[in-house]
Scaffold this motif. Structure first.
Motif, short mmCIF file in Angstrom:
data_model
loop_
_atom_site.label_atom_id
_atom_site.label_comp_id
_atom_site.label_asym_id
_atom_site.label_seq_id
_atom_site.Cartn_x
_atom_site.Cartn_y
_atom_site.Cartn_z
N LEU A 91 46.58 -14.13 -1.38
CA LEU A 91 47.93 -14.18 -0.81
C LEU A 91 47.93 -14.80 0.59
O LEU A 91 48.82 -15.59 0.93
N GLU A 92 46.94 -14.45 1.39
CA GLU A 92 46.83 -15.03 2.73
C GLU A 92 46.58 -16.54 2.64
O GLU A 92 47.17 -17.31 3.39
N ASP A 93 45.72 -16.95 1.71
CA ASP A 93 45.46 -18.38 1.52
C ASP A 93 46.73 -19.11 1.10
O ASP A 93 47.06 -20.17 1.64
N GLU A 94 47.47 -18.55 0.15
CA GLU A 94 48.71 -19.18 -0.30
C GLU A 94 49.70 -19.30 0.85
O GLU A 94 50.38 -20.32 1.00
N ARG A 95 49.80 -18.27 1.67
CA ARG A 95 50.70 -18.29 2.83
C ARG A 95 50.29 -19.37 3.82
O ARG A 95 51.12 -20.14 4.30
N GLU A 96 48.99 -19.45 4.13
CA GLU A 96 48.50 -20.46 5.07
C GLU A 96 48.73 -21.87 4.53
O GLU A 96 49.11 -22.77 5.27
N LEU B 221 52.00 -27.10 4.28
CA LEU B 221 52.97 -27.92 3.56
C LEU B 221 54.28 -28.03 4.33
O LEU B 221 54.90 -29.10 4.38
N ALA B 222 54.71 -26.95 4.96
CA ALA B 222 55.96 -26.94 5.72
C ALA B 222 55.84 -27.68 7.05
O ALA B 222 56.85 -28.11 7.61
N SER B 223 54.63 -27.85 7.58
CA SER B 223 54.43 -28.53 8.87
C SER B 223 54.47 -30.05 8.74
O SER B 223 54.67 -30.75 9.74
N TYR B 224 54.27 -30.55 7.55
CA TYR B 224 54.22 -31.99 7.29
C TYR B 224 55.50 -32.69 7.73
O TYR B 224 55.48 -33.67 8.48
N GLY B 225 56.66 -32.23 7.27
CA GLY B 225 57.94 -32.88 7.54
C GLY B 225 58.29 -32.94 9.01
O GLY B 225 58.60 -34.03 9.52
N PRO B 226 58.27 -31.82 9.72
CA PRO B 226 58.60 -31.88 11.15
C PRO B 226 57.70 -32.83 11.94
O PRO B 226 58.15 -33.46 12.90
N LYS C 33 50.14 -36.46 16.02
CA LYS C 33 48.94 -35.62 15.95
C LYS C 33 49.18 -34.41 15.06
O LYS C 33 48.34 -34.07 14.23
N GLY C 34 50.33 -33.77 15.22
CA GLY C 34 50.66 -32.61 14.39
C GLY C 34 50.71 -32.97 12.92
O GLY C 34 50.24 -32.22 12.07
N TRP C 35 51.26 -34.15 12.60
CA TRP C 35 51.32 -34.60 11.21
C TRP C 35 49.91 -34.87 10.69
O TRP C 35 49.53 -34.40 9.62
#
Length: 163
Positions: A26-31, A36-41, A49-51
């Protein structure tokens, strides 16, 4: 009492191990979901660098699919950074890469994820869907952090874009 090993509180050690494994998954799936959510921003806001940090150092990003306007293939940190540097960004070009419906499978230090994506652009007449499709990701757990090793962006359809 059964013949299974128990800790001093009487809890079966196998049960504790099973719970520990489930919690780790569950922790792995959350991380992974956070990666995946950080890609777009990163792309939308010009955080090259963040991308690029979403990917392993030898990570691959490529586009495929029937809605593709042109093929892209970037491999390795420098090519990924260069792609992000030349990508449109806010405030000159307001858009959002949205990811949702991720299905994540973890197997030790490797994982796969398939997610839907939509790219929304702000046009003079209002927001439009510019593209949608699926991300097919292979991820690796590197130095305690999940990163995308390979992302195939399957573009299924495209629409109008800002000039």
């Amino acid at each position: 009492m059964s013949g299974s090993e128990r800790d001093p509180a009487g809890v079966a050690l196998a049960e504790i191990a099973g719970l520990r494994d489930r919690l780790r998954r569950l922790e792995d799936e959350r991380e992974i979901g956070l990666v995946l959510a950080s890609y777009g921003p990163g792309l939308d806001d010009g955080d090259e660098k963040g991308w690029a940090d979403c990917f392993t150092d030898d990570g691959v990003w490529e586009t495929t699919g029937p809605g593709m306007r042109r093929r892209h293939h970037r491999e390795g940190r420098e090519e990924l950074l260069e792609f992000a540097r030349q990508h449109t960004r806010s405030p000159e070009h307001l858009h959002k890469h949205c990811v949702f419906g991720s299905r994540i499978g973890v197997d030790g230090d490797a994982a796969v994820a398939v997610s839907y994506f939509v790219r929304l652009d702000a046009l003079p007449d209002g927001p439009v869907v510019v593209a949608f499709g699926r991300y097919h990701d292979r991820l690796e757990h590197v130095s305690g952090v999940w990163k995308i090793a390979h992302r195939r962006c399957e573009i299924q359809s495209t629409g109008p874009r800002q000039a």
